[in-house]
Motif scaffolding. Structure first.
Motif, PDB file in Angstrom:
ATOM      1  N   PRO A 140       1.299 -38.852   5.039  1.00  0.00           N
ATOM      2  CA  PRO A 140       2.080 -38.638   3.826  1.00  0.00           C
ATOM      3  C   PRO A 140       3.534 -39.072   4.005  1.00  0.00           C
ATOM      4  O   PRO A 140       4.065 -39.044   5.125  1.00  0.00           O
ATOM      5  CB  PRO A 140       1.994 -37.123   3.594  1.00  0.00           C
ATOM      6  CG  PRO A 140       1.476 -36.528   4.851  1.00  0.00           C
ATOM      7  CD  PRO A 140       0.857 -37.605   5.658  1.00  0.00           C
ATOM      8  N   THR A 141       4.145 -39.495   2.911  1.00  0.00           N
ATOM      9  CA  THR A 141       5.592 -39.721   2.933  1.00  0.00           C
ATOM     10  C   THR A 141       6.272 -38.382   2.685  1.00  0.00           C
ATOM     11  O   THR A 141       5.702 -37.499   2.025  1.00  0.00           O
ATOM     12  CB  THR A 141       6.039 -40.724   1.864  1.00  0.00           C
ATOM     13  OG1 THR A 141       5.808 -40.161   0.559  1.00  0.00           O
ATOM     14  CG2 THR A 141       5.282 -42.045   1.991  1.00  0.00           C
ATOM     15  N   THR A 153       8.927 -32.688  -1.158  1.00  0.00           N
ATOM     16  CA  THR A 153       8.249 -33.647  -2.029  1.00  0.00           C
ATOM     17  C   THR A 153       7.882 -34.904  -1.251  1.00  0.00           C
ATOM     18  O   THR A 153       8.438 -35.201  -0.196  1.00  0.00           O
ATOM     19  CB  THR A 153       9.128 -34.025  -3.235  1.00  0.00           C
ATOM     20  OG1 THR A 153      10.347 -34.624  -2.747  1.00  0.00           O
ATOM     21  CG2 THR A 153       9.460 -32.821  -4.083  1.00  0.00           C
ATOM     22  N   LYS A 155       4.597 -38.370  -1.177  1.00  0.00           N
ATOM     23  CA  LYS A 155       3.386 -38.990  -1.711  1.00  0.00           C
ATOM     24  C   LYS A 155       2.269 -38.952  -0.682  1.00  0.00           C
ATOM     25  O   LYS A 155       2.512 -38.994   0.530  1.00  0.00           O
ATOM     26  CB  LYS A 155       3.660 -40.447  -2.108  1.00  0.00           C
ATOM     27  CG  LYS A 155       4.572 -40.602  -3.323  1.00  0.00           C
ATOM     28  CD  LYS A 155       4.743 -42.072  -3.676  1.00  0.00           C
ATOM     29  CE  LYS A 155       5.570 -42.254  -4.948  1.00  0.00           C
ATOM     30  NZ  LYS A 155       4.884 -41.725  -6.139  1.00  0.00           N
ATOM     31  N   SER A 156       1.025 -38.859  -1.196  1.00  0.00           N
ATOM     32  CA  SER A 156      -0.139 -38.905  -0.320  1.00  0.00           C
ATOM     33  C   SER A 156      -1.378 -39.195  -1.165  1.00  0.00           C
ATOM     34  O   SER A 156      -1.270 -39.480  -2.361  1.00  0.00           O
ATOM     35  CB  SER A 156      -0.298 -37.585   0.450  1.00  0.00           C
ATOM     36  OG  SER A 156      -1.300 -37.706   1.433  1.00  0.00           O
ATOM     37  N   LYS A 158      -4.455 -38.877  -3.499  1.00  0.00           N
ATOM     38  CA  LYS A 158      -4.718 -38.011  -4.656  1.00  0.00           C
ATOM     39  C   LYS A 158      -5.750 -36.938  -4.317  1.00  0.00           C
ATOM     40  O   LYS A 158      -6.778 -37.228  -3.726  1.00  0.00           O
ATOM     41  CB  LYS A 158      -5.226 -38.849  -5.829  1.00  0.00           C
ATOM     42  CG  LYS A 158      -4.232 -39.881  -6.346  1.00  0.00           C
ATOM     43  CD  LYS A 158      -4.863 -40.763  -7.406  1.00  0.00           C
ATOM     44  CE  LYS A 158      -3.906 -41.855  -7.856  1.00  0.00           C
ATOM     45  NZ  LYS A 158      -4.530 -42.771  -8.850  1.00  0.00           N
ATOM     46  N   VAL A 176      -1.915 -32.669  -3.725  1.00  0.00           N
ATOM     47  CA  VAL A 176      -1.373 -33.906  -4.294  1.00  0.00           C
ATOM     48  C   VAL A 176      -1.932 -34.093  -5.698  1.00  0.00           C
ATOM     49  O   VAL A 176      -3.139 -33.930  -5.924  1.00  0.00           O
ATOM     50  CB  VAL A 176      -1.742 -35.113  -3.409  1.00  0.00           C
ATOM     51  CG1 VAL A 176      -1.110 -36.393  -3.955  1.00  0.00           C
ATOM     52  CG2 VAL A 176      -1.307 -34.883  -1.961  1.00  0.00           C
ATOM     53  N   ARG A 179      -1.259 -38.473  -9.633  1.00  0.00           N
ATOM     54  CA  ARG A 179      -0.410 -39.659  -9.469  1.00  0.00           C
ATOM     55  C   ARG A 179      -0.047 -39.909  -8.012  1.00  0.00           C
ATOM     56  O   ARG A 179       0.709 -40.835  -7.706  1.00  0.00           O
ATOM     57  CB  ARG A 179       0.859 -39.512 -10.307  1.00  0.00           C
ATOM     58  CG  ARG A 179       0.604 -39.486 -11.812  1.00  0.00           C
ATOM     59  CD  ARG A 179       1.901 -39.420 -12.587  1.00  0.00           C
ATOM     60  NE  ARG A 179       1.686 -39.450 -14.034  1.00  0.00           N
ATOM     61  CZ  ARG A 179       2.654 -39.443 -14.939  1.00  0.00           C
ATOM     62  NH1 ARG A 179       3.931 -39.385 -14.543  1.00  0.00           N
ATOM     63  NH2 ARG A 179       2.371 -39.486 -16.216  1.00  0.00           N
ATOM     64  N   GLY A 180      -0.563 -39.056  -7.131  1.00  0.00           N
ATOM     65  CA  GLY A 180      -0.274 -39.236  -5.715  1.00  0.00           C
ATOM     66  C   GLY A 180       0.989 -38.561  -5.242  1.00  0.00           C
ATOM     67  O   GLY A 180       1.453 -38.810  -4.124  1.00  0.00           O
ATOM     68  N   ASN A 181       1.559 -37.683  -6.075  1.00  0.00           N
ATOM     69  CA  ASN A 181       2.794 -36.972  -5.707  1.00  0.00           C
ATOM     70  C   ASN A 181       2.482 -35.516  -5.345  1.00  0.00           C
ATOM     71  O   ASN A 181       1.517 -34.940  -5.836  1.00  0.00           O
ATOM     72  CB  ASN A 181       3.793 -36.989  -6.874  1.00  0.00           C
ATOM     73  CG  ASN A 181       4.174 -38.396  -7.289  1.00  0.00           C
ATOM     74  OD1 ASN A 181       4.562 -39.206  -6.458  1.00  0.00           O
ATOM     75  ND2 ASN A 181       4.054 -38.693  -8.581  1.00  0.00           N
ATOM     76  N   TYR A 182       3.308 -34.935  -4.511  1.00  0.00           N
ATOM     77  CA  TYR A 182       3.169 -33.516  -4.204  1.00  0.00           C
ATOM     78  C   TYR A 182       4.536 -32.837  -4.213  1.00  0.00           C
ATOM     79  O   TYR A 182       5.568 -33.464  -3.951  1.00  0.00           O
ATOM     80  CB  TYR A 182       2.465 -33.287  -2.865  1.00  0.00           C
ATOM     81  CG  TYR A 182       3.250 -33.713  -1.649  1.00  0.00           C
ATOM     82  CD1 TYR A 182       4.187 -32.860  -1.061  1.00  0.00           C
ATOM     83  CD2 TYR A 182       3.055 -34.963  -1.071  1.00  0.00           C
ATOM     84  CE1 TYR A 182       4.916 -33.241   0.056  1.00  0.00           C
ATOM     85  CE2 TYR A 182       3.773 -35.348   0.050  1.00  0.00           C
ATOM     86  CZ  TYR A 182       4.700 -34.492   0.616  1.00  0.00           C
ATOM     87  OH  TYR A 182       5.424 -34.874   1.706  1.00  0.00           O
TER      88      TYR A 182
END
Length: 215
Positions: A140-141, A153, A155-156, A158, A176, A179-182
């Motif tokens: 993950p970012t 926060t 991205k990773s 979905k 997540v 949209r792939g965001n957490y």
């Protein structure tokens, strides 16, 4: 007769006959002849036993999302086919009761139907398997974390679960979005702390951790 073995006899009535026999293997040659009351013997009529028995459904070993072949067991010399919906993705011939069929990689969760077809075109029932997810999510970012951050926060993959640790202590967990965001709530951490974040998908595959320091 099968070779020199008599497998049945009967008397014709009204020019018709019916002879009870044990089941014979497909391809067996049977000779049938008649003998009249004066012991005169006719010429023999040869017939071959026709295969009308469908093969058993093939067995299918586990198929993973990285698999490039399907393997399993099926009737020797039968053709084995694999389908996804109305699309054929592979075929092979069973040798000595086993088969190996090349396929392209399939997505996790895909349903594959596999069946066998013998030399007489008898079709087995289908064996359906689902492609198993064995691919770990990417690392993950993680956006910048400061000593005042209370929401991490990044991205990773979905639908994956996100886990956040400070050392051996879990400080946050989330999912997540589509949209792939957490966004994961945490308590503010001390400056210089080492934070590790990883993702785990629904099949239990775990990504490598992303490590960041609290600024």
């Amino acid at each position: 007769m099968v070779g020199s073995n008599k497998i049945g006899e009967a008397t014709a009535k009204n020019s018709a006959y019916s002879i009870k026999i044990a089941k014979q293997k497909a391809g067996t040659s049977i000779l049938i002849y008649a003998v009249d009351v004066a012991r005169n013997k006719s010429a023999s009529k040869p017939v071959k036993v026709i295969d009308k028995t469908a093969p058993s459904a093939p067995s299918v070993n586990t198929v993973y999302d990285y698999s490039t072949a399907i393997t399993g067991k099926a009737e020797t010399n039968a053709k084995v086919y694999a389908w996804v919906g109305s699309k054929k993705i592979g075929e092979s011939t069973s040798k000595s009761g086993s088969y190996t069929m090349k396929i392209s990689k399939q997505k996790a969760g895909t349903s594959i139907a596999v069946y066998a077809l013998d030399a007489s075109e008898n079709k087995s029932a289908s064996k359906t398997v689902k492609v198993i997810d064995k691919t770990a999510p990417p690392i993950p970012t993680v956006n910048k974390i400061t000593s005042k951050t209370v929401t991490v926060t990044g991205k990773s993959e979905k639908g994956a679960s996100i886990y956040i640790y400070n050392g051996s202590k879990k400080i946050g967990q989330g999912v997540v979005d589509s949209r792939g965001n957490y966004k994961v709530k945490i308590k503010a951490q001390k400056k210089g702390s080492t934070i590790k974040v990883y993702a785990q998908d629904k099949s239990g595959n775990k990504s490598k951790s992303k490590t960041t320091k609290v600024s």
